[in-house]
Write a protein that holds these residues in place. Structure first.
Motif, PDB file in Angstrom:
ATOM      1  N   LYS A  79       0.864  -1.199   0.000  1.00  0.00           N
ATOM      2  CA  LYS A  79       0.000   0.000   0.000  1.00  0.00           C
ATOM      3  C   LYS A  79       0.896   1.243   0.000  1.00  0.00           C
ATOM      4  O   LYS A  79       1.977   1.225   0.591  1.00  0.00           O
ATOM      5  CB  LYS A  79      -0.861   0.030   1.272  1.00  0.00           C
ATOM      6  CG  LYS A  79      -1.822  -1.157   1.394  1.00  0.00           C
ATOM      7  CD  LYS A  79      -3.128  -0.870   0.677  1.00  0.00           C
ATOM      8  CE  LYS A  79      -4.070  -2.056   0.654  1.00  0.00           C
ATOM      9  NZ  LYS A  79      -3.645  -3.221  -0.111  1.00  0.00           N
ATOM     10  N   PRO A  80       0.436   2.320  -0.626  1.00  0.00           N
ATOM     11  CA  PRO A  80       1.239   3.534  -0.577  1.00  0.00           C
ATOM     12  C   PRO A  80       1.220   4.149   0.818  1.00  0.00           C
ATOM     13  O   PRO A  80       0.281   3.914   1.594  1.00  0.00           O
ATOM     14  CB  PRO A  80       0.552   4.461  -1.588  1.00  0.00           C
ATOM     15  CG  PRO A  80      -0.828   3.933  -1.732  1.00  0.00           C
ATOM     16  CD  PRO A  80      -0.795   2.478  -1.395  1.00  0.00           C
ATOM     17  N   GLY A  81       2.251   4.930   1.126  1.00  0.00           N
ATOM     18  CA  GLY A  81       2.298   5.601   2.426  1.00  0.00           C
ATOM     19  C   GLY A  81       1.381   6.817   2.438  1.00  0.00           C
ATOM     20  O   GLY A  81       0.694   7.098   1.443  1.00  0.00           O
ATOM     21  N   TYR A  83       4.769   4.645  -2.860  1.00  0.00           N
ATOM     22  CA  TYR A  83       5.140   3.289  -2.442  1.00  0.00           C
ATOM     23  C   TYR A  83       6.639   3.281  -2.127  1.00  0.00           C
ATOM     24  O   TYR A  83       7.422   3.942  -2.825  1.00  0.00           O
ATOM     25  CB  TYR A  83       4.906   2.289  -3.573  1.00  0.00           C
ATOM     26  CG  TYR A  83       3.456   2.139  -3.959  1.00  0.00           C
ATOM     27  CD1 TYR A  83       2.667   1.149  -3.372  1.00  0.00           C
ATOM     28  CD2 TYR A  83       2.880   2.973  -4.910  1.00  0.00           C
ATOM     29  CE1 TYR A  83       1.333   0.996  -3.731  1.00  0.00           C
ATOM     30  CE2 TYR A  83       1.553   2.832  -5.273  1.00  0.00           C
ATOM     31  CZ  TYR A  83       0.785   1.848  -4.680  1.00  0.00           C
ATOM     32  OH  TYR A  83      -0.523   1.697  -5.042  1.00  0.00           O
ATOM     33  N   THR A  84       6.994   2.524  -1.118  1.00  0.00           N
ATOM     34  CA  THR A  84       8.428   2.354  -0.857  1.00  0.00           C
ATOM     35  C   THR A  84       8.875   1.055  -1.512  1.00  0.00           C
ATOM     36  O   THR A  84       8.228   0.015  -1.350  1.00  0.00           O
ATOM     37  CB  THR A  84       8.695   2.305   0.662  1.00  0.00           C
ATOM     38  OG1 THR A  84       8.088   3.467   1.239  1.00  0.00           O
ATOM     39  CG2 THR A  84      10.186   2.325   0.962  1.00  0.00           C
ATOM     40  N   VAL A  85       9.949   1.154  -2.276  1.00  0.00           N
ATOM     41  CA  VAL A  85      10.460  -0.020  -2.987  1.00  0.00           C
ATOM     42  C   VAL A  85      11.921  -0.219  -2.589  1.00  0.00           C
ATOM     43  O   VAL A  85      12.706   0.737  -2.580  1.00  0.00           O
ATOM     44  CB  VAL A  85      10.353   0.185  -4.518  1.00  0.00           C
ATOM     45  CG1 VAL A  85      11.007  -0.973  -5.260  1.00  0.00           C
ATOM     46  CG2 VAL A  85       8.899   0.326  -4.942  1.00  0.00           C
ATOM     47  N   THR A  86      12.260  -1.442  -2.260  1.00  0.00           N
ATOM     48  CA  THR A  86      13.649  -1.745  -1.906  1.00  0.00           C
ATOM     49  C   THR A  86      14.512  -1.688  -3.163  1.00  0.00           C
ATOM     50  O   THR A  86      14.136  -2.249  -4.199  1.00  0.00           O
ATOM     51  CB  THR A  86      13.730  -3.153  -1.281  1.00  0.00           C
ATOM     52  OG1 THR A  86      12.833  -3.186  -0.166  1.00  0.00           O
ATOM     53  CG2 THR A  86      15.139  -3.477  -0.825  1.00  0.00           C
ATOM     54  N   PRO A 145       5.404   7.605  -8.368  1.00  0.00           N
ATOM     55  CA  PRO A 145       5.172   7.726  -6.921  1.00  0.00           C
ATOM     56  C   PRO A 145       5.861   6.612  -6.121  1.00  0.00           C
ATOM     57  O   PRO A 145       5.213   5.743  -5.545  1.00  0.00           O
ATOM     58  CB  PRO A 145       3.652   7.635  -6.804  1.00  0.00           C
ATOM     59  CG  PRO A 145       3.226   6.850  -7.992  1.00  0.00           C
ATOM     60  CD  PRO A 145       4.211   7.134  -9.081  1.00  0.00           C
ATOM     61  N   ILE A 146       7.188   6.657  -6.140  1.00  0.00           N
ATOM     62  CA  ILE A 146       7.972   5.611  -5.467  1.00  0.00           C
ATOM     63  C   ILE A 146       9.087   6.264  -4.659  1.00  0.00           C
ATOM     64  O   ILE A 146       9.734   7.203  -5.126  1.00  0.00           O
ATOM     65  CB  ILE A 146       8.564   4.658  -6.528  1.00  0.00           C
ATOM     66  CG1 ILE A 146       7.547   3.558  -6.841  1.00  0.00           C
ATOM     67  CG2 ILE A 146       9.866   4.039  -6.069  1.00  0.00           C
ATOM     68  CD1 ILE A 146       8.004   2.571  -7.847  1.00  0.00           C
ATOM     69  N   THR A 147       9.278   5.781  -3.458  1.00  0.00           N
ATOM     70  CA  THR A 147      10.447   6.182  -2.680  1.00  0.00           C
ATOM     71  C   THR A 147      11.359   4.963  -2.613  1.00  0.00           C
ATOM     72  O   THR A 147      10.912   3.877  -2.242  1.00  0.00           O
ATOM     73  CB  THR A 147      10.028   6.566  -1.234  1.00  0.00           C
ATOM     74  OG1 THR A 147       8.962   7.510  -1.341  1.00  0.00           O
ATOM     75  CG2 THR A 147      11.187   7.163  -0.459  1.00  0.00           C
ATOM     76  N   TRP A 148      12.596   5.140  -3.007  1.00  0.00           N
ATOM     77  CA  TRP A 148      13.527   4.009  -2.994  1.00  0.00           C
ATOM     78  C   TRP A 148      14.081   3.810  -1.588  1.00  0.00           C
ATOM     79  O   TRP A 148      14.374   4.781  -0.893  1.00  0.00           O
ATOM     80  CB  TRP A 148      14.688   4.241  -3.954  1.00  0.00           C
ATOM     81  CG  TRP A 148      14.258   4.359  -5.385  1.00  0.00           C
ATOM     82  CD1 TRP A 148      14.212   5.498  -6.132  1.00  0.00           C
ATOM     83  CD2 TRP A 148      13.802   3.296  -6.246  1.00  0.00           C
ATOM     84  NE1 TRP A 148      13.763   5.227  -7.414  1.00  0.00           N
ATOM     85  CE2 TRP A 148      13.502   3.872  -7.499  1.00  0.00           C
ATOM     86  CE3 TRP A 148      13.613   1.928  -6.090  1.00  0.00           C
ATOM     87  CZ2 TRP A 148      13.036   3.134  -8.585  1.00  0.00           C
ATOM     88  CZ3 TRP A 148      13.141   1.197  -7.162  1.00  0.00           C
ATOM     89  CH2 TRP A 148      12.853   1.790  -8.394  1.00  0.00           C
ATOM     90  N   GLU A 149      14.234   2.563  -1.222  1.00  0.00           N
ATOM     91  CA  GLU A 149      14.877   2.241   0.056  1.00  0.00           C
ATOM     92  C   GLU A 149      16.113   1.405  -0.279  1.00  0.00           C
ATOM     93  O   GLU A 149      16.006   0.183  -0.463  1.00  0.00           O
ATOM     94  CB  GLU A 149      13.903   1.449   0.928  1.00  0.00           C
ATOM     95  CG  GLU A 149      14.345   1.300   2.367  1.00  0.00           C
ATOM     96  CD  GLU A 149      13.160   0.832   3.224  1.00  0.00           C
ATOM     97  OE1 GLU A 149      12.406   1.684   3.729  1.00  0.00           O
ATOM     98  OE2 GLU A 149      12.994  -0.391   3.356  1.00  0.00           O
ATOM     99  N   PRO A 150      17.270   2.060  -0.400  1.00  0.00           N
ATOM    100  CA  PRO A 150      18.455   1.299  -0.815  1.00  0.00           C
ATOM    101  C   PRO A 150      18.930   0.369   0.286  1.00  0.00           C
ATOM    102  O   PRO A 150      18.936   0.748   1.459  1.00  0.00           O
ATOM    103  CB  PRO A 150      19.501   2.384  -1.105  1.00  0.00           C
ATOM    104  CG  PRO A 150      18.977   3.642  -0.541  1.00  0.00           C
ATOM    105  CD  PRO A 150      17.538   3.478  -0.168  1.00  0.00           C
ATOM    106  N   VAL A 151      19.286  -0.843  -0.089  1.00  0.00           N
ATOM    107  CA  VAL A 151      19.838  -1.770   0.903  1.00  0.00           C
ATOM    108  C   VAL A 151      21.097  -2.424   0.344  1.00  0.00           C
ATOM    109  O   VAL A 151      21.282  -2.534  -0.870  1.00  0.00           O
ATOM    110  CB  VAL A 151      18.845  -2.888   1.319  1.00  0.00           C
ATOM    111  CG1 VAL A 151      17.608  -2.324   1.989  1.00  0.00           C
ATOM    112  CG2 VAL A 151      18.448  -3.761   0.129  1.00  0.00           C
ATOM    113  N   LYS A 200       9.029  -5.936   4.215  1.00  0.00           N
ATOM    114  CA  LYS A 200       8.107  -4.821   4.498  1.00  0.00           C
ATOM    115  C   LYS A 200       7.512  -4.275   3.189  1.00  0.00           C
ATOM    116  O   LYS A 200       6.307  -4.105   3.067  1.00  0.00           O
ATOM    117  CB  LYS A 200       8.871  -3.719   5.237  1.00  0.00           C
ATOM    118  CG  LYS A 200       8.113  -2.405   5.371  1.00  0.00           C
ATOM    119  CD  LYS A 200       8.825  -1.415   6.278  1.00  0.00           C
ATOM    120  CE  LYS A 200      10.139  -0.903   5.699  1.00  0.00           C
ATOM    121  NZ  LYS A 200      10.046   0.078   4.640  1.00  0.00           N
ATOM    122  N   ASN A 201       8.386  -4.061   2.204  1.00  0.00           N
ATOM    123  CA  ASN A 201       7.927  -3.388   0.981  1.00  0.00           C
ATOM    124  C   ASN A 201       7.296  -4.346  -0.036  1.00  0.00           C
ATOM    125  O   ASN A 201       6.588  -3.920  -0.939  1.00  0.00           O
ATOM    126  CB  ASN A 201       9.098  -2.657   0.318  1.00  0.00           C
ATOM    127  CG  ASN A 201       9.693  -1.613   1.241  1.00  0.00           C
ATOM    128  OD1 ASN A 201       8.976  -1.024   2.050  1.00  0.00           O
ATOM    129  ND2 ASN A 201      10.992  -1.382   1.143  1.00  0.00           N
TER     130      ASN A 201
END
Ligand SMILES: NC(=O)C1=CN([C@@H]2O[C@H](COP(=O)(O)OP(=O)(O)OC[C@H]3O[C@@H](n4cnc5c(N)ncnc54)[C@H](O)[C@@H]3O)[C@@H](O)[C@H]2O)C=CC1
Ligand SMILES: O=C(O)CCC(=O)C(=O)O
Length: 645
Positions: free
Chosen positions: A307-309, A314-317, A342-348, A371-372
């Motif tokens: 789901k979007p925040g 949306y948060t995407v790894t 509409p994406i926020t990247w979550e770098p890992v 989570k994502n």
């Protein structure tokens, strides 16, 4: 002369194929929909001609948009097939021969028949015909009264009917009153003429001056001077149901060709199909054409549930990866930013650690992906012959990403020996030759175990069938080497036979891997209409081979699909030979990101980016990277894609 329709030359389209109109015909009269009506107006007839010409790629779009219609599509898989230009598929039950003698014979038969009382009212539920409509109705109510198999497919509507025409009437009256952009065209061809009617949806077309209506009587008349110039069709009609009756296969072909040229989405269907898929068309008519999913993923498993925040994003790894990974990941991020995805990247980071002798993913990376539920991954390098286990495989096993979807489609504007390559293979992604069970028996003798299990085979094969259904491909081909690996590949093959029984409408075929390799290289066109499924290593190799057909590894995307999590990545590896030199082609990762966006139902963003990427490649060698015989750097290519957004 007996010429099969598919042998007819593809018509040239200098002129629209319709010249005159049938004036003032009341289209609300259901007789228009019966074969006998055509007999009445004395069209020399070879019978009702049903042709199923479907312009791809709407069907997959439809299926993805309205999943509940997938069953409907499946039921009609025998008639609803994507048309592969320039051949057209004819209704399975109505073999059509282009046979002038028979037209004459048929019209003589008709003349003879017209002297006898006609049994022109056919029961839609059985083969019986009647001379009077009332008798037919009486028959329906007495014989079929309690049967109500025709259910309205509109959301929340529970109406059920015993005849298709009752259902049709209900749909028209209850649901289609305000329909927009839906055009049902009923026509016949004779000397290339076509007539049609927008029924009562004409108001939304605003073709003022051309339509008269009498809403109280729910009638719509086409004036004799109605102008069906193609421009109007092009502007107004995006989805069209076209039913053609006619004596001449060539006429039908001309009409079909014309419409295919003018309309993005054309279906030619028979009556019962029209009834069944009408609501679906309505939904599609209101949706952007972009729903057609080119680099699609199957919708059965791996449905995205994220789901979007609160910010709507949306948060995407993001796993940038090794070698060229960070360069191509940066390109994706820059393009996504400019495209306002509409994406926020979550770098890992996925640097491996050895815990109890096992290659382990960093806990943060696992938590982020869990989570994502979705990640985009650059390539990860694996040491050869020593060192840690592949992190790529560890990721696939950790998240049970059991099906790896690898589509491979020619890129327009970049010429390769074969045009129109369009293959897709689904690779078992968790076991097989990649199970990593190896040991040394005595020095100089090692054993590597290829693990094939029934559950893993079953789920990937079922996925392949569902995928084929969702992209409307009529065949699943199992690629194997069970002639040699009788037990392991044998189990894969046997499992496919079992699963195949659940999909009677989809052809199941088998091919030895070496033969597939040869045939793919020699002529990939056969593979356009099927989905390949195969054990892990074969899929790895065959997807690189397929990439070679369209210009290389810089172009092919993939999706690792699981039931909960999905990870998208390019087919290629970390390309150490060009890493850090600004030469990498980010297209494969960009197309993988488009697969990801479609998986997340962000179709319009996917289309926008995909279009810009393909446009950039087609724009010339100065904008192509070196692998595509160009001179562009990764950053220049990225800038051009952004310009083309
Ligand atoms: N899914 C993954 O992350 C994969 C990782 N690998 C790993 O990648 C490393 C390198 O493997 P290789 O066998 O060299 O295969 P590779 O796919 O990295 O490279 C093969 C050839 O294709 C070229 N190439 C690949 N991607 C390109 C791109 N985007 N733009 C331009 N040229 C491109 C390379 O320059 C090289 O000439 C190995 O450590 C391998 O284990 C290999 C395959 C898949
Ligand atoms: O992990 C690797 O090094 C190779 C993985 C692989 O074969 C693939 O992604 O296709």
């Amino acid at each position: 002369m007996h010429a099969n329709v598919s042998q007819l030359p593809w018509p040239t389209l200098d002129q629209p194929p319709f010249v005159t109109m049938e004036p003032n015909y009341d289209f609300s009269d259901s007789r228009a929909e019966s074969e006998d009506w055509y007999a009445n107006i004395n069209v020399p007839s070879m019978g009702l001609v049903d042709i199923s010409v479907l312009s791809d790629p709407l069907v997959p779009g439809v299926a993805s948009l309205v999943p509940e219609y997938q069953n409907t599509l499946a039921q009609h898989a025998h008639t609803i097939q994507p048309a592969v230009e320039p051949s057209y598929k004819w209704h399975a039950n109505t073999p059509i021969l282009f046979e002038p003698e028979r037209v004459v014979a048929d019209s003589n038969k008709l003349k003879a028949a017209s002297t006898q009382p006609k049994k022109q009212f056919a029961c839609e539920l059985c083969a019986k015909t009647f001379t009077r409509r009332e008798s037919m109705k009486n028959h329906v109510s007495s014989v079929h009264q309690r049967l109500k198999p025709y259910k309205c497919q509109y959301a929340k509507c529970t109406h059920e009917y015993s005849t298709p025409s009752d259902l049709r009437r209900h749909v028209r009256e209850k649901h289609l009153r305000n329909a927009e952009k839906l055009f049902i065209c009923q026509g016949r061809t004779a000397d290339g003429n076509l007539w049609g009617c927008g029924k009562r949806f004409h108001r939304s077309y605003q073709l003022t001056g051309h339509w008269k209506s009498n809403r109280s009587q729910r009638k719509c008349h086409i004036p004799p001077d109605f102008d069906y110039t193609p421009i109007k069709f092009r502007i107004r009609f995006r989805s069209c149901l076209l039913k053609i009756h006619g004596p001449s296969a060539r006429d039908l072909a001309v009409v079909a060709a014309w419409y295919r040229a003018e309309l993005k989405n054309l279906y030619i269907l028979n009556n019962s199909e029209i009834t069944l898929i009408l609501p679906m068309f309505r939904a599609v008519a209101r949706s952007p054409l972009s729903l057609a999913r080119t680099y699609a993923t199957g919708k059965v498993t791996g449905q995205f549930t994220g789901k979007p925040g609160p910010d709507g994003k949306y948060t995407v790894t993001m796993i940038p990866g090794d070698g060229i990974g960070p360069e191509i990941a940066a390109s994706v991020e820059a393009i996504f930013k400019e495209a306002k995805v509409p994406i926020t990247w979550e770098p890992v980071d996925v640097t491996p650690s050895l815990i109890n002798g096992k290659t382990t993913l960093p806990a943060d990376a696992v938590a982020s992906i869990n989570k994502n539920l979705v990640a985009l991954k650059g390539p990860l390098a694996t040491p050869v012959g020593k060192g840690h286990q592949s992190m790529n495989l560890t990721l696939r096993r950790t998240f049970a990403l059991f099906a790896n979807v690898r589509p491979c489609k020619s890129v327009q504007g970049y010429k390769t020996p074969y045009e129109n390559v369009d293959t897709v293979l689904i690779r078992e992604n968790t076991e097989g030759e990649y199970s990593g069970i190896e040991h040394e028996i005595v020095p100089g003798v090692v054993q590597s175990i290829k693990l094939i299990t029934k559950p893993a085979s079953e789920r990937v094969i079922r996925y392949a069938f569902e995928y084929a259904k969702s992209v409307n491909k009529p065949e699943v081909r199992v690629v194997h080497k069970a002639s040699i690996m009788k037990l392991s590949d044998g189990l894969f093959v046997e499992t496919a036979k079992e699963v195949g029984k659940e999909y009677p409408d989809i052809k199941l075929s088998f091919e030895l891997l070496d033969n597939t390799s040869l045939k793919l290289c020699a002529d990939p066109s056969e593979y356009k209409s099927l989905v390949m499924v195969m054990p892990n290593l074969y899929g790895d190799i065959m997807s690189d081979l397929s990439s070679g057909l369209i210009g290389g590894l810089g172009l092919t995307p993939s999706g690792n699909m699981g039931n909960k999590v999905s990870i998208f990545e390019a087919v290629h590896g970390s390309a150490p030979d060009i890493a850090g030199k600004g030469l990498a082609n980010p297209t494969a990762l960009l197309l993988s990101s488009c697969m990801m966006l479609r998986h997340m139902e962000l179709n319009s963003h996917a289309d926008k980016i995909e279009d810009a990427v393909l446009k950039t490649i087609a724009s010339g060698p100065e904008n192509r990277t070196r692998d595509l015989k160009g001179t562009s750097s990764t950053s220049h290519f990225t800038e051009q894609v952004i310009k083309n957004l």
